[in-house]
Design a protein around this motif. Structure first.
Motif, PDB file in Angstrom:
ATOM      1  N   ASN A  60      35.673  37.742  34.716  1.00  0.00           N
ATOM      2  CA  ASN A  60      36.564  37.709  35.827  1.00  0.00           C
ATOM      3  C   ASN A  60      37.738  37.147  34.422  1.00  0.00           C
ATOM      4  O   ASN A  60      37.896  36.121  34.184  1.00  0.00           O
ATOM      5  CB  ASN A  60      36.000  35.443  36.477  1.00  0.00           C
ATOM      6  N   ASN A  80      45.832  32.318  37.222  1.00  0.00           N
ATOM      7  CA  ASN A  80      44.832  31.947  36.475  1.00  0.00           C
ATOM      8  C   ASN A  80      43.445  31.647  37.515  1.00  0.00           C
ATOM      9  O   ASN A  80      42.614  30.670  36.626  1.00  0.00           O
ATOM     10  CB  ASN A  80      45.033  31.171  35.400  1.00  0.00           C
ATOM     11  N   SER A 135      41.120  33.527  40.053  1.00  0.00           N
ATOM     12  CA  SER A 135      39.709  32.888  38.945  1.00  0.00           C
ATOM     13  C   SER A 135      38.460  32.772  40.295  1.00  0.00           C
ATOM     14  O   SER A 135      37.454  33.090  40.516  1.00  0.00           O
ATOM     15  CB  SER A 135      39.669  32.334  38.096  1.00  0.00           C
ATOM     16  N   ASN A 148      34.216  34.083  33.077  1.00  0.00           N
ATOM     17  CA  ASN A 148      35.229  33.777  33.263  1.00  0.00           C
ATOM     18  C   ASN A 148      36.509  33.620  31.693  1.00  0.00           C
ATOM     19  O   ASN A 148      35.207  32.590  30.691  1.00  0.00           O
ATOM     20  CB  ASN A 148      35.551  32.282  33.830  1.00  0.00           C
ATOM     21  N   VAL A 157      39.973  26.543  35.822  1.00  0.00           N
ATOM     22  CA  VAL A 157      38.692  27.568  35.274  1.00  0.00           C
ATOM     23  C   VAL A 157      37.622  26.738  34.957  1.00  0.00           C
ATOM     24  O   VAL A 157      36.260  27.351  35.314  1.00  0.00           O
ATOM     25  CB  VAL A 157      39.874  28.683  34.423  1.00  0.00           C
ATOM     26  N   THR A 186      34.262  26.684  36.869  1.00  0.00           N
ATOM     27  CA  THR A 186      32.961  27.612  35.975  1.00  0.00           C
ATOM     28  C   THR A 186      31.605  26.585  36.236  1.00  0.00           C
ATOM     29  O   THR A 186      30.370  27.023  36.955  1.00  0.00           O
ATOM     30  CB  THR A 186      33.345  27.727  35.006  1.00  0.00           C
TER      31      THR A 186
END
Length: 264
Positions: A100, A126, A130, A151, A174, A178
């Motif tokens: 990703n 971003n 994601s 990611n 992000v 995750t």
């Protein structure tokens, strides 16, 4: 053999053909990852907004004896993400690995001068991009009972970067996504990790000096490559390949700096 080991064996049985989806596949880290994963035996689904660069990546895969297909998509549009994930399953029946990776930098600016439209642009690609990738691919991996997701965050997700508040916020997000996905799917045969590159020699980072010049400000700590150079995209791709493989089968929810000591 435990149930978890059965899942791992199922997910990486070479007879079934391994499949990796890579977003932002048209250049830089994405292209390098496509080539490395192909070398490791994966069939590649290369996803990019730019058709010419995405097709070039698939041509390079073919030239090196691999198999892949290109799918054009805007990762911020849910219908596009739905289309490329469905097309992958229709073509190959599964998704073993999802890199990703698609993302953008922001224009250098102090926060008070940052245009709202620029903030929205960076967060849209971003973070929303994601999120949508995770949302669609996790559903597929959950149904099949296995998968590895990597990611692309950044050192800006670990610390703040001067004059890059939107980018810093997006990469922190992000990392949050995750960890959230990793803990939700830890017992479902799915691993979710993030890599945090520092300076990487790509077209994206090559634009940084000009962006700084245009902004009229160069942070005093730039460049601060402790190892003495930027990373090659292929060096980042090695970590992607590791996290895609069973060699990392006990790793999930990890935030891994691949930054030449930048964040020390």
């Amino acid at each position: 053999m435990s149930s978890e080991e059965n899942v791992l064996s199922k997910s990486h049985n070479p007879e079934t053909g391994l499949v990796a989806v890579v977003t932002g596949a048209g250049g830089g880290i994405g292209r390098a990852a496509c080539l490395k994963l192909s070398e490791s035996g994966f069939k590649i689904v290369a996803v990019d907004f730019n058709t010419s660069s995405g097709e070039e990546t698939v041509n390079l895969i073919s030239e090196h004896g691999g198999e892949g297909l290109f799918l054009q998509a805007d990762v911020t549009k849910e219908e596009d993400v739905e289309r490329y994930t469905k097309a992958t399953v229709e073509a190959y029946g599964r998704i073993d690995v999802f890199f990703n990776n698609a993302g953008v930098l922001q224009k250098f600016s102090l926060l008070e001068n940052l245009e709202t439209t620029e903030f929205d642009r960076v967060m849209n690609v971003n973070v929303r991009g994601s999120f949508l990738g995770l949302k669609k691919v996790l559903a597929i991996m959950n149904a099949q009972g296995f998968g590895s997701i990597i990611n692309t965050a950044s050192t800006a997700g670990i610390r703040a970067e001067h004059s890059m508040s939107a980018y810093t916020a997006s990469k922190h997000a992000v990392i949050g996504l995750t960890k959230a996905a990793a803990i939700e799917y830890v017992r479902k045969g799915i691993r979710v990790n993030a890599i945090c590159p520092g300076g990487v020699d790509t077209a994206l980072t090559q634009s940084v000096p000009m962006m700084m010049q245009e902004s009229g400000y160069t942070p005093e700590e730039f460049p601060n490559m402790r190892i003495g150079r930027f990373a090659e995209p292929s060096e980042i791709a090695e970590m992607v390949d590791f996290l895609a493989s069973d060699k990392s089968r006990y790793i999930t929810g990890s935030i891994i700096a691949v930054d030449g000591g930048l964040t020390l």
